[in-house]
Design an enzyme around this catalytic site. Sequence first.
Site, PDB file in Angstrom:
ATOM      1  N   PRO A   1       0.841  -1.209   0.000  1.00  0.00           N
ATOM      2  CA  PRO A   1       0.000   0.000   0.000  1.00  0.00           C
ATOM      3  C   PRO A   1       0.874   1.256   0.000  1.00  0.00           C
ATOM      4  O   PRO A   1       1.322   1.717   1.052  1.00  0.00           O
ATOM      5  CB  PRO A   1      -0.812  -0.137   1.295  1.00  0.00           C
TER       6      PRO A   1
ATOM      7  N   ASP B   1       5.787   2.385   2.260  1.00  0.00           N
ATOM      8  CA  ASP B   1       4.888   1.272   2.547  1.00  0.00           C
ATOM      9  C   ASP B   1       4.099   1.615   3.808  1.00  0.00           C
ATOM     10  O   ASP B   1       4.669   1.704   4.905  1.00  0.00           O
ATOM     11  CB  ASP B   1       5.723   0.002   2.756  1.00  0.00           C
ATOM     12  N   HIS B   2       2.775   1.782   3.661  1.00  0.00           N
ATOM     13  CA  HIS B   2       1.953   2.211   4.785  1.00  0.00           C
ATOM     14  C   HIS B   2       1.830   1.135   5.869  1.00  0.00           C
ATOM     15  O   HIS B   2       1.398   1.420   6.995  1.00  0.00           O
ATOM     16  CB  HIS B   2       0.557   2.616   4.294  1.00  0.00           C
ATOM     17  N   ARG B   3       2.208  -0.095   5.555  1.00  0.00           N
ATOM     18  CA  ARG B   3       2.214  -1.137   6.570  1.00  0.00           C
ATOM     19  C   ARG B   3       3.359  -0.926   7.562  1.00  0.00           C
ATOM     20  O   ARG B   3       3.295  -1.370   8.712  1.00  0.00           O
ATOM     21  CB  ARG B   3       2.353  -2.524   5.922  1.00  0.00           C
ATOM     22  N   VAL B   4       4.409  -0.255   7.105  1.00  0.00           N
ATOM     23  CA  VAL B   4       5.616  -0.052   7.910  1.00  0.00           C
ATOM     24  C   VAL B   4       5.683   1.360   8.484  1.00  0.00           C
ATOM     25  O   VAL B   4       6.100   1.577   9.623  1.00  0.00           O
ATOM     26  CB  VAL B   4       6.878  -0.343   7.056  1.00  0.00           C
TER      27      VAL B   4
END
Length: 291
Positions: A89, A263-266
Amino acid sequence: GIKSSPVARHLAADKGIDLALVTGTGPGGRITRDDVLKHTEMSPSQVENSPNSETEPVATSSGVRENVPMSRMRQQIARITTKSKQEIPHFYVSTEIDMTDSMKMRSQLNNEIDEKSTRISINDLIIKACVDALKKYPKLNASFIDDSIQVIEQINIGIAISEDEGLIVPAIMDCASKTLAGISSASRDLIDRSKNGTLSPQEYTDGTFTISNLGMFDVTNFAAIIHPPQAAVIAVGTITERPTVISGDVSISQMMNATLSADHRVIDGAEGAQFLVEIKRILESPVSLLA
């Protein structure tokens, strides 16, 4: 230590061929794509006309269109970028960086360097600024693997290099311990070895953060695709003279656009913005780059 082109290496890997067994016919004994194909007793035309590649011209309402088969490198690029956009994402933050002082410092440094020494490039300044910012914000030097965030201790900066058959992103290894001059020398060495096919597997696979610079093509602004499993990439454009207002006074400054893809997860938006602002701060007050 085996001299081979990137395409030859990818093709050999796909076919399970040991390059040590292939005779190179390129400059200096470099192994080419055709050498690998010859080793497998398959001609280039046989590969290009395989069932996965359509080469017959197709008639359309606008005329004849030729279907061009993809090279092995192009196929690999397609796989990586599709995987990145489907699974990661992305979010983006951008800023303008006043490079006036950095350009002055670079000019002064290069004027003091003898002809045999490596000259400092704009990209070298950007690499060093990113390294220093990653030391302060290590979460951007990370990967999202198996539903967990893995922060990587060693900083390996990937630099996007355009070749005739596609884009490769080898990394300058262990940048945290390198000075600006050391980064400049390592960058030149990496580019030279990418051309003669002597990069190590680690330099291809172990990058932790990437810089994509299209300034030499007069591109002012763009957003890059993250190179998995990395968590971020910064895209920088050309440096242009623009009018700026400083303390109420109008002056001409050398400005550069930079866009961070993360990376929006990170990483959250605020963390990405803080990291990008730190790079901006370093490049606008570049004396710290000499430390």
